[in-house]
Write a protein that holds these residues in place. Sequence first.
Motif, PDB file in Angstrom:
ATOM      1  N   SER A   1       0.830  -1.209   0.000  1.00  0.00           N
ATOM      2  CA  SER A   1       0.000   0.000   0.000  1.00  0.00           C
ATOM      3  C   SER A   1       0.859   1.250   0.000  1.00  0.00           C
ATOM      4  O   SER A   1       0.599   2.205  -0.739  1.00  0.00           O
ATOM      5  CB  SER A   1      -0.923   0.004   1.227  1.00  0.00           C
ATOM      6  OG  SER A   1      -1.840  -1.066   1.173  1.00  0.00           O
TER       7      SER A   1
ATOM      8  N   LYS B   1      -5.087   5.059  -8.533  1.00  0.00           N
ATOM      9  CA  LYS B   1      -6.287   5.736  -8.037  1.00  0.00           C
ATOM     10  C   LYS B   1      -6.981   4.905  -6.968  1.00  0.00           C
ATOM     11  O   LYS B   1      -7.589   5.435  -6.044  1.00  0.00           O
ATOM     12  CB  LYS B   1      -7.258   6.013  -9.198  1.00  0.00           C
ATOM     13  CG  LYS B   1      -6.722   7.019 -10.207  1.00  0.00           C
ATOM     14  CD  LYS B   1      -7.718   7.254 -11.321  1.00  0.00           C
ATOM     15  CE  LYS B   1      -7.161   8.256 -12.329  1.00  0.00           C
ATOM     16  NZ  LYS B   1      -8.126   8.496 -13.452  1.00  0.00           N
ATOM     17  N   ASP B   2      -6.882   3.578  -7.094  1.00  0.00           N
ATOM     18  CA  ASP B   2      -7.506   2.659  -6.145  1.00  0.00           C
ATOM     19  C   ASP B   2      -6.462   1.620  -5.735  1.00  0.00           C
ATOM     20  O   ASP B   2      -5.899   0.944  -6.596  1.00  0.00           O
ATOM     21  CB  ASP B   2      -8.718   1.980  -6.795  1.00  0.00           C
ATOM     22  CG  ASP B   2      -9.462   1.048  -5.833  1.00  0.00           C
ATOM     23  OD1 ASP B   2      -8.960   0.811  -4.710  1.00  0.00           O
ATOM     24  OD2 ASP B   2     -10.535   0.553  -6.210  1.00  0.00           O
TER      25      ASP B   2
ATOM     26  N   ASN C   1      -6.750  -1.183  -4.582  1.00  0.00           N
ATOM     27  CA  ASN C   1      -7.118  -2.534  -5.001  1.00  0.00           C
ATOM     28  C   ASN C   1      -6.655  -2.857  -6.415  1.00  0.00           C
ATOM     29  O   ASN C   1      -6.651  -4.017  -6.825  1.00  0.00           O
ATOM     30  CB  ASN C   1      -8.642  -2.710  -4.902  1.00  0.00           C
ATOM     31  CG  ASN C   1      -9.120  -2.657  -3.462  1.00  0.00           C
ATOM     32  OD1 ASN C   1      -8.505  -3.228  -2.574  1.00  0.00           O
ATOM     33  ND2 ASN C   1     -10.225  -1.941  -3.235  1.00  0.00           N
ATOM     34  N   GLU C   2      -6.267  -1.824  -7.164  1.00  0.00           N
ATOM     35  CA  GLU C   2      -5.737  -2.049  -8.507  1.00  0.00           C
ATOM     36  C   GLU C   2      -4.267  -2.453  -8.468  1.00  0.00           C
ATOM     37  O   GLU C   2      -3.734  -2.952  -9.449  1.00  0.00           O
ATOM     38  CB  GLU C   2      -5.881  -0.784  -9.347  1.00  0.00           C
ATOM     39  CG  GLU C   2      -7.331  -0.362  -9.597  1.00  0.00           C
ATOM     40  CD  GLU C   2      -7.409   0.957 -10.345  1.00  0.00           C
ATOM     41  OE1 GLU C   2      -6.326   1.527 -10.622  1.00  0.00           O
ATOM     42  OE2 GLU C   2      -8.526   1.407 -10.644  1.00  0.00           O
TER      43      GLU C   2
END
Length: 366
Positions: A273, A282-283, A285-286
């Motif tokens: 992270s 942007k996310d 989780n990507e």
Amino acid sequence: MFSNIYKGKRVLVTGHTGFKGTWLTTWLLELGAEVCGISKDIPTQPSMFEELQLENKIEHHFADVRDLGKIKGIVNKFKPDFLFHLAAQPIVSLSYSDPLDTISTNVMGTANILDILRTLDHKCNAVIITSDKCYENVEWVWGYKETDAVGGRDIYSGSKGAAEVIFHAYQQSFFASSNGNVKLATGRAGNVIGGGDWAADRIVADCMRAWSESTSVEIRCPEATRPWQHVLEPLSGYLALGQGLVENESNHGEQYNFGPRSEQNHTVKDLLSDLSEHWQFKDINEAYRITDNIPFHEAGLLKLNCDKALFNLKWEANLNYKECIKFVSEWYYLFYQKDNNMMEFTRKQIREYEHKAVEKDLVWCK
């Protein structure tokens, strides 16, 4: 830095084309040393060693550490004042697919270096690098001390534990006196991250390969906790240990842990992270996806107690966690922008690391 003990000295590094070996070679050149390197091959593509064009800056040899005759010839001709033995099979996953190669490289390779040192006719200070994985890991919450049992439940860990056993046997049999030509010690460190690592099945290297292509990376054990440290941290420890062998005979035959501050303990998920922030996802989780495909055992927790290094060598870690993440991210990000001078940037990071140590008034950097 290190009391200028490496300036003008002949320093031999085995495993110099690898990730840690390349950083160590570069730092030694910065310290004014004359460097000779021995490695079996170029272990990865891309290669930090090739990117920095180090072959043109040192005495460079391709030779397998298991080839006793060839290695002995190079060492005897170069006559090093210092020897850092880093050559190894360092990948846990490969130890499952080819256990005998791992054992022969990590155990017999180390034995060969020790046997060559046994017959030297000149003074030499040798730092033998093993791993934090050499400990019999029962995943307790406090750090392992140098006096704790060595061993391992996987081939890689077992090979590093065996290397420590062989070191102790050679030291007691042939190097017991500190009055001989050779003084030597072992250094143990792990969970090393930094720019220029492209080895297989290493979390940061896997991430950088994937993120440079705007894809996510698979992770197996997101909650596994590691004491992450930048590659320059253990290298500063190894260099401090080499200095300690010269300046204090009580370091001869000893083992030393080199690890980060306790606040460096973070999960794999936390590490990814934080690293991904520099890649502007942007996310989050990507950036990664969790897989249940775990082909081999991975420890949940492993950390070291480094009190001995602090007490005897006055060594302590330099970077905090945020600084470590910044060093790692900036190196890779610049590399993947193409056409940048990575040798100059690597030297810049070494100088910045040294400057931070001076600012913090760390004793080992004097």
